[in-house]
Design an enzyme around this catalytic site. Sequence first.
Site, PDB file in Angstrom:
ATOM      1  CB  SER A   1      -6.469   1.825   5.137  1.00  0.00           C
ATOM      2  OG  SER A   1      -5.489   1.087   5.850  1.00  0.00           O
TER       3      SER A   1
ATOM      4  CE  LYS B   1      -2.389   0.390   3.912  1.00  0.00           C
ATOM      5  NZ  LYS B   1      -3.166  -0.043   5.107  1.00  0.00           N
TER       6      LYS B   1
ATOM      7  CB  SER C   1      -6.310  -1.369   7.679  1.00  0.00           C
ATOM      8  OG  SER C   1      -6.946  -0.253   8.241  1.00  0.00           O
TER       9      SER C   1
END
Length: 523
Positions: free
Chosen positions: A205, A130, A229
């Site tokens: 996320s 990410k 997340s």
Amino acid sequence: MSLWKIIIEALLTLVHILTDRLLEFTLGWYLGPHKRVATPQSIDQQVILTKSAVDLAKQIRERQLKSYDIVKAYIERIEIVNVELNAVVDGPFTEALEQAKQIDKKLAENAYTEEQLKALPFLGVPFTTKDSTAVAGKRHTLGLQSRKDERAKEDAKCVRLMKESGAIIIATSNVPEVNKWIESRNMLIGCTKNPYDLRRSVGGSSGGEAALIAACSTGFGLGTDIGGSIRIPSFNCGIFGHKPSSGVVNMAGCTFRTGKEKQTMVCAGPMSRNATDLRPILQVLVEPEQRSVLKLSQPVDLKRLRYFYVPNIGMKQCNPINRETERVMYKVRSHFKSLCGQEVALASIPETQLTAKMWRYWMTQEPANFNLLLGNGVELNPFIELFKKLLGQSEYSMAAIYSLIDSVLPKEKESVICTASQKCKQYLQQLLGDNGVLFFHSSPRTAPFHYYPLVKFSDFSYFSLFNVLHLPATQVPMGLDVNGMPLGIQVVANDKNDRLCLAVAEELERVFGGWVPPFSLKK
């Protein structure tokens, strides 16, 4: 239970169901017809893209496949599907092809010793991470317009360890602003779409990461998890994701963490289409002093474990568990009853009705100031940002402004929350011991449409509970629902008993099939 309480609970359940159906109907109409991600271009490409990371590494070492061909296939796949998914922040990195070519050359020349190959378990295998996890020289935006040109100076510790294991980074993926939302949307990159239905949320996320993995656009990925997340996107996108026990993976370079934080809910962990990838990836990531504690290589006798389940979290703010989700729990319980010869026992965890409040309180105890992170070092006024948003002038998403407003609302009562957290943790520590596993719903329902979480967001508490308790949890895909969206379940164990979660996840994959492609396989 009094009659009035029964009536009120029934009415509340009805309100949840009606609201859910109204949102599904309205957003489904607004977002248009159902569409899935594209199928791989050829059978040869499909064969490569759908292999596990462990299988790819083995075939590279044995020279059955070339790293160059694998990296090239994934880069080509990213270039095709990212047009639809909008999951990539930076990449694909063309220098990855040169790295792969050099690996193939050294293998052909027998330049690696057996000892070197053993120290390179993922030699030549492509991976992604990410955007909020630093990759040297690559964009490091955290989803903020104010950071659109920022680049990381050095690798996060977890990225460096994966590179040292021989893996090749090929891209970084989309996140919500500073990772603090359950949908991967920001004003810089936009909204990432779910491979199973482009109208639906990938979660957050680590949502861009989950979308790429599910769509066969990377060998595996690294995520971080402070309130679900890793597990929310893994659930929404039908892949495996593991939130490790707190403190076993160094967080340096992940959302500006130093790795020296003593008390934090955030963890970095592996995400993959295959349960069998999770353990070897985690073995690369864990701190040296934690290896003897985790005992990841130690075999697990599933028949000797004790199994428990919880029917729901007990929060009135959450949706009621739907029937397909209940059937997942029933199938899991039935299998482990037949495996062990005894019922999966009902657990009554105290204080779970306070999960949202517990997580909200413990977020205020985190070393990171999320208001400052969002402002890229500048303190933001939530009401000014809300006013600017209404005028169409804000550089932040509505979800980010929600978080800003939450920061000025009345705080939770510390004594109440600390007592509840301790009571909850002590109960599970005693219940699970060193050989207990808990099955816990991932969510009352499958992935919602985009924008749905702006109205109803409390279901994420099914994930955040285990951040509050600092317990390891593995998200396991369990087939698709009637709408073709992934179902799943969480497998939880006591602190540092990650190997139990991973062993049970592998068993569930073996029995129920695990990841289901979001496209039709070529034959």
